[in-house]
Design a protein around this motif. Structure first.
Motif, PDB file in Angstrom:
ATOM      1  N   THR A  14     -10.269 -15.056  20.781  1.00 40.81           N
ATOM      2  CA  THR A  14     -10.454 -13.740  20.164  1.00 40.81           C
ATOM      3  C   THR A  14      -9.348 -12.786  20.595  1.00 40.81           C
ATOM      4  OG1 THR A  14     -12.859 -14.021  20.086  1.00 40.81           O
ATOM      5  CG2 THR A  14     -12.013 -11.774  19.911  1.00 40.81           C
ATOM      6  N   GLY A  15      -9.107 -12.726  21.891  1.00 40.75           N
ATOM      7  CA  GLY A  15      -8.050 -11.853  22.392  1.00 40.75           C
ATOM      8  C   GLY A  15      -6.686 -12.233  21.851  1.00 40.75           C
ATOM      9  N   LEU A  16      -6.433 -13.532  21.730  1.00 40.65           N
ATOM     10  CA  LEU A  16      -5.152 -14.001  21.210  1.00 40.65           C
ATOM     11  C   LEU A  16      -4.942 -13.511  19.784  1.00 40.65           C
ATOM     12  CD1 LEU A  16      -2.596 -15.712  21.464  1.00 40.65           C
ATOM     13  CD2 LEU A  16      -3.959 -17.718  20.799  1.00 40.65           C
ATOM     14  N   GLU A  17      -5.955 -13.633  18.952  1.00 38.74           N
ATOM     15  CA  GLU A  17      -5.822 -13.187  17.563  1.00 38.74           C
ATOM     16  C   GLU A  17      -5.602 -11.688  17.482  1.00 38.74           C
ATOM     17  OE1 GLU A  17      -5.397 -15.130  14.889  1.00 38.74           O
ATOM     18  OE2 GLU A  17      -5.419 -16.740  16.379  1.00 38.74           O
ATOM     19  N   TRP A  18      -6.263 -10.920  18.333  1.00 38.12           N
ATOM     20  CA  TRP A  18      -6.058  -9.467  18.344  1.00 38.12           C
ATOM     21  C   TRP A  18      -4.617  -9.124  18.712  1.00 38.12           C
ATOM     22  CZ3 TRP A  18     -11.006  -7.266  21.184  1.00 38.12           C
ATOM     23  CH2 TRP A  18     -12.123  -7.456  20.352  1.00 38.12           C
ATOM     24  N   VAL A  19      -4.091  -9.811  19.702  1.00 41.68           N
ATOM     25  CA  VAL A  19      -2.712  -9.556  20.110  1.00 41.68           C
ATOM     26  C   VAL A  19      -1.745  -9.949  18.994  1.00 41.68           C
ATOM     27  CG1 VAL A  19      -0.897 -10.248  21.725  1.00 41.68           C
ATOM     28  CG2 VAL A  19      -3.180  -9.745  22.580  1.00 41.68           C
ATOM     29  N   LEU A  20      -1.984 -11.077  18.352  1.00 40.07           N
ATOM     30  CA  LEU A  20      -1.112 -11.511  17.257  1.00 40.07           C
ATOM     31  C   LEU A  20      -1.154 -10.520  16.098  1.00 40.07           C
ATOM     32  CD1 LEU A  20      -1.740 -15.375  17.185  1.00 40.07           C
ATOM     33  CD2 LEU A  20       0.130 -14.118  18.269  1.00 40.07           C
ATOM     34  N   ASP A  21      -2.338  -9.975  15.812  1.00 35.30           N
ATOM     35  CA  ASP A  21      -2.449  -8.964  14.754  1.00 35.30           C
ATOM     36  C   ASP A  21      -1.610  -7.733  15.096  1.00 35.30           C
ATOM     37  OD1 ASP A  21      -4.161 -10.543  13.268  1.00 35.30           O
ATOM     38  OD2 ASP A  21      -5.985  -9.526  13.935  1.00 35.30           O
ATOM     39  N   ALA A  22      -1.650  -7.321  16.353  1.00 36.54           N
ATOM     40  CA  ALA A  22      -0.877  -6.145  16.779  1.00 36.54           C
ATOM     41  C   ALA A  22       0.623  -6.429  16.701  1.00 36.54           C
ATOM     42  CB  ALA A  22      -1.269  -5.747  18.201  1.00 36.54           C
ATOM     43  N   VAL A  23       1.029  -7.618  17.119  1.00 32.54           N
ATOM     44  CA  VAL A  23       2.445  -7.991  17.060  1.00 32.54           C
ATOM     45  C   VAL A  23       2.919  -8.045  15.610  1.00 32.54           C
ATOM     46  CG1 VAL A  23       4.062  -9.889  17.474  1.00 32.54           C
ATOM     47  CG2 VAL A  23       2.479  -9.192  19.268  1.00 32.54           C
ATOM     48  N   ALA A  24       2.068  -8.530  14.723  1.00 31.50           N
ATOM     49  CA  ALA A  24       2.433  -8.639  13.310  1.00 31.50           C
ATOM     50  C   ALA A  24       2.839  -7.286  12.735  1.00 31.50           C
ATOM     51  CB  ALA A  24       1.276  -9.230  12.507  1.00 31.50           C
ATOM     52  N   LEU A  25       2.185  -6.221  13.180  1.00 35.28           N
ATOM     53  CA  LEU A  25       2.524  -4.882  12.687  1.00 35.28           C
ATOM     54  C   LEU A  25       3.949  -4.493  13.080  1.00 35.28           C
ATOM     55  CD1 LEU A  25      -0.803  -2.979  13.479  1.00 35.28           C
ATOM     56  CD2 LEU A  25      -0.050  -3.901  11.272  1.00 35.28           C
ATOM     57  N   LYS A  26       4.380  -4.922  14.247  1.00 38.43           N
ATOM     58  CA  LYS A  26       5.723  -4.599  14.710  1.00 38.43           C
ATOM     59  C   LYS A  26       6.789  -5.460  14.030  1.00 38.43           C
ATOM     60  CE  LYS A  26       4.616  -1.383  17.630  1.00 38.43           C
ATOM     61  NZ  LYS A  26       5.040   0.023  17.402  1.00 38.43           N
ATOM     62  N   LEU A  27       6.381  -6.620  13.532  1.00 41.86           N
ATOM     63  CA  LEU A  27       7.334  -7.520  12.904  1.00 41.86           C
ATOM     64  C   LEU A  27       7.489  -7.240  11.414  1.00 41.86           C
ATOM     65  CD1 LEU A  27       6.361 -10.917  14.564  1.00 41.86           C
ATOM     66  CD2 LEU A  27       8.309  -9.487  15.104  1.00 41.86           C
ATOM     67  N   THR A  28       6.616  -6.417  10.877  1.00 38.91           N
ATOM     68  CA  THR A  28       6.711  -6.096   9.453  1.00 38.91           C
ATOM     69  C   THR A  28       7.958  -5.271   9.195  1.00 38.91           C
ATOM     70  OG1 THR A  28       4.301  -6.049   9.265  1.00 38.91           O
ATOM     71  CG2 THR A  28       5.565  -4.991   7.504  1.00 38.91           C
ATOM     72  N   ARG A  29       8.768  -5.762   8.299  1.00 44.74           N
ATOM     73  CA  ARG A  29      10.024  -5.068   8.007  1.00 44.74           C
ATOM     74  C   ARG A  29       9.766  -3.833   7.153  1.00 44.74           C
ATOM     75  NH1 ARG A  29      14.042  -9.968   6.087  1.00 44.74           N
ATOM     76  NH2 ARG A  29      14.388 -10.917   8.133  1.00 44.74           N
ATOM     77  N   PRO A  30      10.456  -2.735   7.446  1.00 44.33           N
ATOM     78  CA  PRO A  30      10.330  -1.561   6.582  1.00 44.33           C
ATOM     79  C   PRO A  30      10.936  -1.846   5.220  1.00 44.33           C
ATOM     80  CG  PRO A  30      12.102  -1.254   8.171  1.00 44.33           C
ATOM     81  CD  PRO A  30      11.399  -2.524   8.574  1.00 44.33           C
ATOM     82  N   SER A  31      10.356  -1.261   4.181  1.00 48.52           N
ATOM     83  CA  SER A  31      10.865  -1.483   2.824  1.00 48.52           C
ATOM     84  C   SER A  31      12.248  -0.878   2.682  1.00 48.52           C
ATOM     85  CB  SER A  31       9.923  -0.856   1.804  1.00 48.52           C
ATOM     86  OG  SER A  31       9.758   0.518   2.065  1.00 48.52           O
TER      87      SER A  31
END
Length: 230
Positions: A212-229
């Motif tokens: 559970t904690g791993l998925e939460w951390v991955l979700d948070a990291v995903a936001l930082k990896l999203t490229r700006p348009s």
């Protein structure tokens, strides 16, 4: 010159090499933790003189580095993971599994980067999965963030396992033994948030908590990896 770059000495009448030395050290650590590992004890297990081992390793820290790299071979994925999330999950899960097999590994995680061939291969596989997603600094912070989570979670799990052995009480047995004291403290009304957690929270096993904690951390990291348009 690192221990991996330094050539081994010529073969002696009693066969000895770094591989045998490390295997013996890992066996000792699996049995009794890192405290059970010393050059003298490894030499005794191999029926060799301690001074002979110093021709292959200079310090106990070098021996620990070699031990970690052997276990990194267990962590290294058989195939390159398909994407960064799967690579991160694979690294986290395989590190946890290796640490449950070799509890001493938890004591050596999180220090300087692993520089042995297997450790470098694990890092390469992880970084490759992030290729093209963001600039290198963002990727490095992402990898560090995920690693900080699972290393901390693994250390907590191993600490709990050691506490169970030291006390002879399982998690639930310890909770029952501590119950009267906790109940008295919560009844004072001084710890309302803790009381809610104790009485209303769901008790989950270590693996569920880890995942559970791993998925939460991955979700948070995903936001930082999203490229700006653009």
């Amino acid at each position: 010159m690192t221990v991996w770059d330094r050539p081994e000495p010529p073969t002696q009448p009693v066969p000895l090499d770094r591989e045998r030395i490390v295997e013996a050290a890992i066996a000792l650590a699996d049995e009794g933790g890192l405290a059970a590992v010393s050059v003298r004890k490894v030499a005794a297990r191999l029926d060799a003189g301690p001074m002979r081992l110093y021709r292959y390793i200079s310090t106990k820290e070098e021996l620990f580095d070699l031990m970690v790299d052997v276990v990194q071979a267990e962590i290294r994925p058989e195939e390159q993971p398909g994407d960064w999330r799967e690579a991160s999950r694979t690294l986290a899960r395989r590190t946890r599994q290796a640490s449950l097999r070799h509890e001493w590994l938890a004591d050596l995680l999180g220090g300087r980067p692993a520089m042995g061939p297997n450790g470098l291969a694990v890092t390469e596989a992880t970084l490759t999965a992030f290729d093209g997603l963001a600039d290198v600094d963002t990727v490095m912070r992402a990898v560090e963030t995920v690693s900080a989570y699972f290393i901390g979670a693994i250390r907590r799990e191993i600490a709990n396992l050691r506490a169970e052995r030291a006390t002879g009480l399982s998690k639930h047995e310890w909770q029952r033994a501590s119950g009267p004291h906790v109940t008295r403290m919560l009844a004072t009304g001084r710890f309302p948030a803790l009381a809610k957690a104790v009485y209303d929270g769901t008790d989950v096993d270590a693996e569920t908590s880890f995942e559970t904690g791993l998925e939460w951390v991955l979700d948070a990291v995903a936001l930082k990896l999203t490229r700006p348009s653009t």
